[in-house]
Scaffold this active site. Structure first.
Site, PDB file in Angstrom:
ATOM      1  CB  CYS A   1      -0.867   0.043   1.240  1.00 29.85           C
ATOM      2  SG  CYS A   1      -1.865  -1.414   1.471  1.00 29.85           S
TER       3      CYS A   1
ATOM      4  NE  ARG B   1       4.575   2.043  -0.945  1.00 29.33           N
ATOM      5  CZ  ARG B   1       5.532   1.957  -0.034  1.00 29.33           C
ATOM      6  NH1 ARG B   1       6.692   2.548  -0.263  1.00 29.33           N
ATOM      7  NH2 ARG B   1       5.354   1.325   1.084  1.00 29.33           N
TER       8      ARG B   1
ATOM      9  CD1 TRP C   1       0.103  -5.514  -3.711  1.00 28.53           C
ATOM     10  CD2 TRP C   1       0.096  -6.511  -1.711  1.00 28.53           C
ATOM     11  NE1 TRP C   1       0.672  -6.748  -3.855  1.00 28.53           N
ATOM     12  CE2 TRP C   1       0.672  -7.379  -2.644  1.00 28.53           C
ATOM     13  CE3 TRP C   1      -0.026  -6.929  -0.389  1.00 28.53           C
ATOM     14  CZ2 TRP C   1       1.138  -8.645  -2.301  1.00 28.53           C
ATOM     15  CZ3 TRP C   1       0.435  -8.189  -0.052  1.00 28.53           C
ATOM     16  CH2 TRP C   1       1.012  -9.027  -0.994  1.00 28.53           C
TER      17      TRP C   1
ATOM     18  CG  ASN D   1       1.409   0.345   4.064  1.00 29.97           C
ATOM     19  OD1 ASN D   1       1.257  -0.863   3.950  1.00 29.97           O
ATOM     20  ND2 ASN D   1       2.504   0.981   3.699  1.00 29.97           N
ATOM     21  N   GLY D   2      -0.708  -1.874   6.102  1.00 32.31           N
ATOM     22  CA  GLY D   2      -0.291  -2.853   7.116  1.00 32.31           C
ATOM     23  C   GLY D   2      -1.414  -3.832   7.434  1.00 32.31           C
TER      24      GLY D   2
ATOM     25  CD  GLU E   1      17.587 -11.141  -9.816  1.00 29.13           C
ATOM     26  OE1 GLU E   1      17.103 -11.807  -8.898  1.00 29.13           O
ATOM     27  OE2 GLU E   1      17.176 -10.012 -10.117  1.00 29.13           O
TER      28      GLU E   1
ATOM     29  CE  LYS F   1      14.106  -9.068 -11.732  1.00 27.74           C
ATOM     30  NZ  LYS F   1      14.788  -9.081 -10.489  1.00 27.74           N
TER      31      LYS F   1
ATOM     32  CD  GLU G   1      10.594 -10.151  -9.765  1.00 27.22           C
ATOM     33  OE1 GLU G   1      10.481  -9.739  -8.620  1.00 27.22           O
ATOM     34  OE2 GLU G   1      11.558  -9.820 -10.499  1.00 27.22           O
TER      35      GLU G   1
ATOM     36  CG  HIS H   1      20.803 -34.791  -9.798  1.00 21.74           C
ATOM     37  ND1 HIS H   1      21.120 -36.125  -9.611  1.00 21.74           N
ATOM     38  CD2 HIS H   1      21.978 -34.131  -9.909  1.00 21.74           C
ATOM     39  CE1 HIS H   1      22.440 -36.248  -9.580  1.00 21.74           C
ATOM     40  NE2 HIS H   1      22.983 -35.063  -9.765  1.00 21.74           N
TER      41      HIS H   1
ATOM     42  CE  LYS I   1      11.885  -1.456  -6.365  1.00 19.44           C
ATOM     43  NZ  LYS I   1      12.611  -2.428  -7.200  1.00 19.44           N
TER      44      LYS I   1
HETATM   45  C1  G6P Z   1       9.806  -7.617  -3.325  1.00 19.52           C
HETATM   46  C2  G6P Z   1      10.285  -6.952  -4.607  1.00 19.52           C
HETATM   47  C3  G6P Z   1      11.580  -7.586  -5.055  1.00 19.52           C
HETATM   48  C4  G6P Z   1      12.614  -7.502  -3.955  1.00 19.52           C
HETATM   49  C5  G6P Z   1      12.097  -8.105  -2.646  1.00 19.52           C
HETATM   50  C6  G6P Z   1      13.011  -7.770  -1.478  1.00 19.52           C
HETATM   51  O1  G6P Z   1       9.439  -8.921  -3.580  1.00 19.52           O
HETATM   52  O2  G6P Z   1       9.300  -7.082  -5.625  1.00 19.52           O
HETATM   53  O3  G6P Z   1      12.066  -6.921  -6.204  1.00 19.52           O
HETATM   54  O4  G6P Z   1      13.768  -8.177  -4.341  1.00 19.52           O
HETATM   55  O5  G6P Z   1      10.822  -7.565  -2.319  1.00 19.52           O
HETATM   56  O6  G6P Z   1      12.984  -6.383  -1.299  1.00 19.52           O
HETATM   57  P1  G6P Z   1      14.127  -5.536  -0.618  1.00 19.52           P
HETATM   58  O7  G6P Z   1      13.610  -4.123  -0.687  1.00 19.52           O
HETATM   59  O8  G6P Z   1      14.227  -6.031   0.786  1.00 19.52           O
HETATM   60  O9  G6P Z   1      15.357  -5.737  -1.380  1.00 19.52           O
END
Ligand code: G6P
Length: 617
Positions: A2, A27, A75, A101-102, A490, A494, A497, A513, A612
C-alpha cells in the site's frame, strides 16, 4: 505494498495527491482511493484498479475541492480488491476518515466487540475496524483525535502506517507508524505539510522531511510545528529533520519507455556511484567506514549470516561465493522469512548482513531484530537512505543505485553485489587471504566493470531479437554454476515476475537430477557459460540439452567459439574475473525478460500481484 500520500495546507490538495499516488504506483497495488476535505464536505472516491480509474471518478470540479486530502493505493491483505474494500474508510458517524498500510492482526476480536456495541461494517477490511475503534475510544473518553488514535493503537496488534483526520478539525491530520514506512514533508513556516510512504510524492514542494520511527505518531496542525509522541507512553519525541538528497529527475522515466529499462541502463552509473570514494584504484585500497569502524568484529567473526528476500537474497548468494572465495569466512544465506521463525542458532560472534533495496521488507527487518536480540552484530546493505533496516542495523553500507521504481529489481542487484564484493575484498586484505597482486587485480577489474556494462548494453537489439523468438514459450530453464548459479536464479525470477512465464533457475550440474526431464524442442534453456566458470563442464551440459533438442541461449565470454557451434543463440559479455562476472552476466538476462514482457503486453513496471517493498509478512 500500500501507498499513502496526504496534504494539508493552503494549496488544492487534489493535484498533489493524484501526482503523489502516481509516484507511489511502483509500490504495487490493486485499488486506489482519495478523500478531499474543504471544511464542509468530504469528497471521497475509491475504486478497484489503477489511479487512472480513480481519476475518472473525480470528473466534476466541485468534487476536487479541499486543502486537506489523503490518498491511498491498496495491496489487498484482508478482503478482495474491490471498490468497497479500497481505502479511505470512514467511521460509522462519518466524521473520521483513515487510510492504512499494514495488517491489524486482532481485528476480528475487536470487530466482534464493536458489532456488539452497535457498529455495522461495510467492508471486509481490518482498517474499517480500526477507524471505528478510534471513534469508539473518542466517544467513550471524550478525548482529542490524537489521544483517541493513541489509545486505540495501544489495543491493536499488528503493523501499520496510518493517516487519520476528523471532520470537526479541518486543520489537523494524525499519522502513526509501526512497521510500515511514513515520511512527513514540512512546508515553509509550517504552512503546509505532506505525508507519504516515501518522500517521492513531495519532492518538488519541500526537501525538509521527518521519517517517523516505529511506535511514533505525529499530530500535524497547520501553522504549528509537528508534534511527535511515542504511541506507547505518550512521551514527546524530538525528531530530526532531514534534508532530502533525492531529486525529481531521479524518479522520472527520462525518455525511456519503462522504469525497468531506464534502470537497466543506469547500472553502469549506479555501480560507479556505489564504489566511488570506497575503491581507490591508484592507492589500491578499499575504504568503507562501516567496515573499518568494526574491523575487529569482522575479523573475529565465526561466520557471516546473510538474510534477505527476493532479488536481494540472490545478491546474498553471490556474496556467499565471493566472501568464501576471497575472505575465507564461512557464510550462510537465509531467506529472512524462514530465519526469523526457525529458532536459529545465533551467537555474539556472528555477523548478520541484511540486504534490502527498500530497507523496509518486513521479514528482513524482523530477522535483524531477532539477530540483535541474540547479540549478533548487524550490518545493513540498503539502497534507501534512512530506511528502517538501515536505522536498525549496528553499521552498514549503502548501495548508491538511486531510486529504483520498477518492481523488478535490476540496478539494486548489481549495486548490492558491488558493495558486497568491496566488503569481501576489504576483509580479504585485512585477513591476508588474498595476495596483494590478486587484490590489485580485483580492484582494477571492479573499477573497469561500469565501462564493460556500458559496452555490453550494445547487445540490447540482439537480445530483443532473441526475445521475439521465445515470447510464446510457456517454460524457461536457467542454468549457471559457481558465482553464476545465483544469476541463473535471478534470471528466472526476472522472467517470472514481469512476463508471467514459468521459469526455473538451477545449478547447471543439478540438471541431471530432474530438470533434464523437462527438456524438449519447446524448452528454451538460458545457460551462463563464461570462460572461467567450470567452462568445460557447462559445455557438456549444453551438449546434453542439445541432444534433447532444447533451445539454447548461451551467455558466453567474448570471443568464445566452442559454445557458438552448439547454441541456438549466443550473447557475448566482456571478459572479467569470475567472481565479478555476475555484474555482467545478469544484464542480458534482465534485458531478455524485459523484452519478452513488453512483447507479451505485460505491465513491466507494475507486474500483477507484486509489490516493490513488502512491508507485511
Ligand atoms: C519484493 C520486490 C523484489 C525484492 C524483494 C526484497 O518482492 O518485488 O524486487 O527483491 O521484495 O525487497 P528488498 O527491498 O528487501 O530488497
Amino acid at each position: 505494498m500500500c501507498g499513502i500520500t496526504g496534504y494539508i495546507g493552503y494549496r488544492d490538495a487534489y493535484p498533489i495527491i493524484i501526482n503523489g499516488l502516481q509516484r507511489l504506483e511502483y509500490r504495487g497495488y490493486d485499488s486506489a482511493g482519495l478523500v478531499l476535505y474543504d471544511g464542509k464536505e468530504i469528497n471521497l472516491a475509491k475504486t478497484k484498479g489503477k489511479v487512472s480509474e480513480l481519476l475518472k471518478k473525480f470528473d466534476s470540479e466541485a468534487s476536487k475541492k479541499g486543502n486537506l486530502g489523503i490518498g491511498h493505493t491498496r495491496w489487498a491483505t484482508h478482503g478482495v480488491p474491490n471498490d468497497v474494500n479500497s481505502h479511505p474508510h470512514t467511521s460509522q458517524s462519518g466524521n473520521l476518515v483513515i487510510v492504512h498500510n499494514g495488517i491489524i492482526e486482532n481485528y476480528d476480536t475487536i470487530k466482534k466487540e464493536l458489532i456488539n456495541r452497535g457498529y455495522t461494517f461495510h467492508s471486509d477490511t481490518d482498517t474499517e475496524v480500526l477507524i471505528n475503534l478510534i471513534e469508539e475510544v473518542q466517544k467513550n473518553n471524550n478525548v482529542m483525535l490524537g489521544q483517541a488514535v493513541q489509545i486505540a493503537l495501544n489495543e491493536v496488534v499488528g503493523a501499520y502506517a496510518i493517516a487519520v483526520f476528523d471532520k470537526t478539525k479541518p486543520d489537523e491530520i494524525v499519522v502513526a507508524k509501526l512497521g510500515s514506512p511514513i515520511a512527513l514533508g514540512i512546508g515553509k513556516d509550517n504552512k503546509e505539510f505532506f505525508i507519504a510512504s516515501d518522500a517521492s510524492p513531495f519532492l518538488e514542494y519541500t526537501k525538509d522531511a521527518i521519517y517517523l520511527e516505529d511506535g511514533e505518531m505525529a499530530i500535524i496542525k497547520v501553522g504549528r510545528e509537528i508534534e511527535i509522541r511515542k504511541i506507547q507512553d505518550d512521551s514527546v519525541v524530538d525528531a530530526e529533520i532531514q534534508e532530502l538528497q533525492m531529486n525529481l529527475e531521479q524518479i522520472e522515466k527520462g525518455g525511456y519507455e519503462h522504469f525497468m529499462l531506464k534502470e537497466i541502463y543506469e547500472q553502469s552509473r549506479a555501480i560507479t556511484d556505489t564504489y566511488r570514494g570506497r575503491l581507490l584504484r591508484d592507492e589500491a585500497i578499499i575504504k568503507m567506514a562501516g567496515v573499518e569502524d568494526n574491523m575487529k568484529r569482522f575479523l573475529n567473526a565465526d561466520r557471516i549470516i546473510i538474510v534477505a528476500c527476493g532479488t536481494s537474497w540472490h545478491a546474498g548468494l553471490v556474496a556467499e561465493y565471493i566472501f568464501e572465495d576471497l575472505a575465507r569466512i564461512p557464510v550462510e544465506v537465509e531467506y529472512a522469512s524462514e530465519f526469523r521463525y526457525r529458532n536459529p542458532i545465533i551467537s555474539e560472534k556472528d555477523i548478520v548482513i541484511a540486504i534490502s533495496q527498500s530497507g523496509e521488507t518486513a521479514d528482513t527487518l524482523a530477522a535483524i531484530k531477532l539477530a540483535k536480540s541474540k547479540g549478533a552484530f548487524v550490518f545493513g546493505v540498503c539502497n534507501v537512505v534512512g530506511s528502517s533496516i538501515s536505522r536498525e542495523s549496528d553499521a552498514g553500507a549503502y548501495t548508491h543505485a538511486g531510486p529504483e521504481i520498477g518492481v523488478a529489481s535490476t540496478k539494486a542487484f548489481t549495486t548490492q553485489i558491488t558493495v558486497l564484493a568491496l566488503i569481501a575484498l576489504r576483509l580479504a586484505r585485512a585477513k591476508g587471504t588474498i595476495s596483494s597482486s590478486d587484490f590489485r587485480n580485483h580492484i582494477y577489474e571492479l573499477e573497469a566493470i561500469p565501462a564493460k556494462v556500458e559496452a555490453l548494453l550494445e547487445i540490447n537489439d540482439k537480445v530483443e531479437e532473441i526475445a521475439r523468438k521465445y515470447l510464446l514459450s510457456t517454460n524457461f530453464l536457467y542454468l549457471g554454476r559457481g558465482f553464476n548459479f545465483p544469476v541463473a536464479l535471478e534470471g528466472a525470477l526476472k522472467l517470472k515476475e514481469i512476463s508471467y512465464i514459468h521459469a526455473e533457475g538451477y545449478p547447471a550440474a543439478e540438471m541431471k537430477h530432474g530438470p533434464i526431464a523437462l527438456i524438449d524442442d519447446r524448452m528454451p534453456v538460458v545457460v551462463i557459460a563464461t570462460k572461467k566458470g567450470h567452462y568445460e563442464k557447462v559445455v557438456s551440459n549444453i551438449q546434453e540439452i542439445k541432444s534433447r533438442k532444447g533451445k539454447i541461449i548461451a551467455v558466453v565470454t567474448e570471443g568464445d567459439t566452442t559454445v557458438k557451434e552448439i547454441a541456438d543463440h549466443v550473447i557475448e559479455i566482456p571478459e572479467t574475473i569470475e567472481s565479478l562476472s555476475p555484474l555482467l552476466t545478469t544484464i542480458p538476462l534482465q534485458l531478455l525478460s524485459y523484452h519478452i514482457a513488453v512483447m507479451r503486453g505485460c505491465n513491466v513496471d507494475q507486474p500483477r500481484n507484486l509489490a516493490k517493498s513488502v512491508t507485511v509478512e
